[in-house]
Design an enzyme around this catalytic site. Structure first.
Site, PDB file in Angstrom:
ATOM      1  N   ARG A 116       0.884  -1.178   0.000  1.00  0.00           N
ATOM      2  CA  ARG A 116       0.000   0.000   0.000  1.00  0.00           C
ATOM      3  C   ARG A 116       0.909   1.211   0.000  1.00  0.00           C
ATOM      4  NH1 ARG A 116      -5.343   1.780   3.311  1.00  0.00           N
ATOM      5  NH2 ARG A 116      -6.159   0.249   1.850  1.00  0.00           N
ATOM      6  N   HIS A 143      -7.291   0.555  -6.512  1.00  0.00           N
ATOM      7  CA  HIS A 143      -7.550  -0.210  -5.282  1.00  0.00           C
ATOM      8  C   HIS A 143      -8.304  -1.490  -5.683  1.00  0.00           C
ATOM      9  CE1 HIS A 143      -7.867  -1.165  -1.199  1.00  0.00           C
ATOM     10  NE2 HIS A 143      -8.728  -0.269  -0.764  1.00  0.00           N
ATOM     11  N   GLN A 146     -10.258  -3.909  -3.176  1.00  0.00           N
ATOM     12  CA  GLN A 146     -11.550  -3.387  -2.738  1.00  0.00           C
ATOM     13  C   GLN A 146     -12.614  -3.684  -3.798  1.00  0.00           C
ATOM     14  OE1 GLN A 146     -12.417  -1.556   0.289  1.00  0.00           O
ATOM     15  NE2 GLN A 146     -14.412  -2.163  -0.505  1.00  0.00           N
ATOM     16  N   ASP A 238     -17.113   7.469  -2.419  1.00  0.00           N
ATOM     17  CA  ASP A 238     -15.869   7.379  -1.653  1.00  0.00           C
ATOM     18  C   ASP A 238     -15.551   8.792  -1.157  1.00  0.00           C
ATOM     19  OD1 ASP A 238     -13.406   6.589  -0.612  1.00  0.00           O
ATOM     20  OD2 ASP A 238     -12.393   6.488  -2.556  1.00  0.00           O
ATOM     21  N   CYS A 278     -16.436   2.166   0.197  1.00  0.00           N
ATOM     22  CA  CYS A 278     -15.291   1.322   0.574  1.00  0.00           C
ATOM     23  C   CYS A 278     -14.886   1.515   2.026  1.00  0.00           C
ATOM     24  CB  CYS A 278     -14.126   1.591  -0.352  1.00  0.00           C
ATOM     25  SG  CYS A 278     -13.615   3.320  -0.391  1.00  0.00           S
ATOM     26  N   ARG A 306     -13.903  -8.129   2.098  1.00  0.00           N
ATOM     27  CA  ARG A 306     -12.477  -7.956   1.828  1.00  0.00           C
ATOM     28  C   ARG A 306     -11.744  -9.241   2.217  1.00  0.00           C
ATOM     29  NH1 ARG A 306     -10.260  -2.879   1.540  1.00  0.00           N
ATOM     30  NH2 ARG A 306      -8.466  -4.078   0.870  1.00  0.00           N
TER      31      ARG A 306
HETATM   32  N1  NVA Z   1      -9.870   6.834  -2.056  1.00  0.00           N
HETATM   33  C1  NVA Z   1      -9.552   6.473  -0.698  1.00  0.00           C
HETATM   34  C2  NVA Z   1      -9.842   5.020  -0.459  1.00  0.00           C
HETATM   35  C3  NVA Z   1      -9.562   4.556   0.937  1.00  0.00           C
HETATM   36  C4  NVA Z   1      -9.814   3.100   1.128  1.00  0.00           C
HETATM   37  C5  NVA Z   1      -8.099   6.790  -0.412  1.00  0.00           C
HETATM   38  O1  NVA Z   1      -7.245   6.522  -1.267  1.00  0.00           O
HETATM   39  O2  NVA Z   1      -7.802   7.332   0.664  1.00  0.00           O
HETATM   40  N1   CP Z   2     -11.343   0.282   2.277  1.00  0.00           N
HETATM   41  C1   CP Z   2     -10.076   0.226   2.724  1.00  0.00           C
HETATM   42  O1   CP Z   2      -9.130  -0.056   1.995  1.00  0.00           O
HETATM   43  O2   CP Z   2      -9.940   0.461   4.055  1.00  0.00           O
HETATM   44  P1   CP Z   2      -8.566   0.655   4.857  1.00  0.00           P
HETATM   45  O3   CP Z   2      -7.970   1.946   4.392  1.00  0.00           O
HETATM   46  O4   CP Z   2      -8.987   0.681   6.288  1.00  0.00           O
HETATM   47  O5   CP Z   2      -7.658  -0.506   4.536  1.00  0.00           O
END
Ligand code: NVA
Ligand code: CP
Length: 321
Positions: A116, A143, A146, A238, A278, A306
């Protein structure tokens, strides 16, 4: 091993990276979702599924996470394997060790790597040098894990994916990109409603359009949230400012104000429409509390899925099927 886990399409993903859905066929997606559903049933029955016994997954996280981290760690444990949580700061990566060297070193110890991070180019660089599968646990651009869980959730609640319409309202971000790819691959229609200047990347839209042609479905990008949601089967949103965009959050509020998913907008969707997010969510910003906590919301099923979707993915890419 179950019949599905033995299926040719699940086996076809063995050793593959999962950075986004590029390279996947529709059959691959359905095979992984089928396996996820099987693993979910096995878990509910209390059956053991030690398909990754003796295998280790390294997880490198440069951004915060609740769901992704916990579901991958629990998933590896439930599959009989082990997960190692690593951060930039706690490894030599934070002191400048090249990604290429890190990829080669980790490949000597572990059987898979979840990353990540911010720049998508970091996961492609790691994948280029890793001898084991690399899984994207979220980048600024995609992502995909997800989106796998999201489709599993819709499939469970609607009994099918093909021909359904998913409307995504908000920022044309990593989530929008992964949903464009996954929905097109699954044979769903996808509509994105984003304010001008915040649309998804054109290359991702064009790729999804190409995939949608095969499935004879539609990919729409509009600035009109109501038009996107009209009679949709799934309404998705989101956050308006993603991780790494905190400094822009205040300036984005007025731009996105008319993209909030509220009861009025939900009324224009199909009466049986599902609401997905998400998470984490900001109640009162991208979604009102009555929608996310209301009867159409399946956000906690999504979060649970997930675990099941990623277990299936891990078995497919790291297992001995
Ligand atoms: N678009 C959000 C998704 C978090 C799971 C981010 O990248 O912060
Ligand atoms: N939806 C998601 O990826 O959540 P986290 O940021 O908590 O992993």
């Amino acid at each position: 091993m179950t019949a599905l886990a033995e299926s040719k399409r699940v086996a076809a993903l063995k050793g593959a990276h999962f950075l986004d859905f590029t390279g996947w066929r529709s059959d691959d997606l359905y095979a992984v979702l089928g396996l996820a559903a099987e693993l979910k049933r096995s878990r509910e029955r209390g059956e053991r599924t030690p398909y990754l016994q003796g295998k280790t997954l390294a997880m490198i996280f440069d951004k915060a996470s609740t769901r992704t981290r916990v579901s991958f760690e629990v998933g590896m444990f439930e599959l009989g394997g082990h997960a190692l949580f690593l951060t930039d700061g706690a490894t030599q990566l934070g002191r400048g060790e090249p990604l290429a060297d890190t990829a080669q070193v980790l490949s000597r110890y572990v059987h898979g790597i979840v990353v990540r991070t911010h720049a998508h180019s970091k996961v492609t660089e790691l994948a280029k040098h890793a001898a084991v599968p690399v899984i994207n646990g979220l980048t600024d651009d995609h992502h995909p894990c997800q989106a796998l869980a999201d489709l599993l959730t819709v499939w469970e609640h609607k009994g099918r994916l093909r021909g359904l319409t998913l409307a995504y309202v908000g920022d044309g971000n990593n989530m929008a990109h992964s949903l464009l790819q996954a929905a097109a691959l699954a044979g769903m229609n996808i509509r994105i409603a984003a304010p001008e200047g915040y649309e998804p990347q054109e290359a991702v839209v064009q790729q999804a359009r190409q995939w949608a042609r095969t499935a004879q479905t539609e990919v729409t990008v509009t600035a009109d949230a109501k038009a996107a949601v009209r009679r949709a089967d799934v309404v998705y949103t989101d956050v308006w400012a993603s991780m790494g965009q905190e400094a822009e959050a205040a300036a984005r509020l007025p731009v996105f104000d008319s993209y909030r998913v509220d009861r009025e907008l939900m009324k224009t969707a199909d009466a049986a429409a599902l609401f997905l997010h998400c998470l984490p969510a900001h109640r009162g910003e991208e979604v009102t509390a009555d929608v996310i906590d209301g009867p159409q919301s399946v956000v906690f099923d999504q979060a649970e899925n997930r675990l099941h979707a990623q277990k299936a993915l891990l078995v497919a890419v790291m297992g001995d099927v």
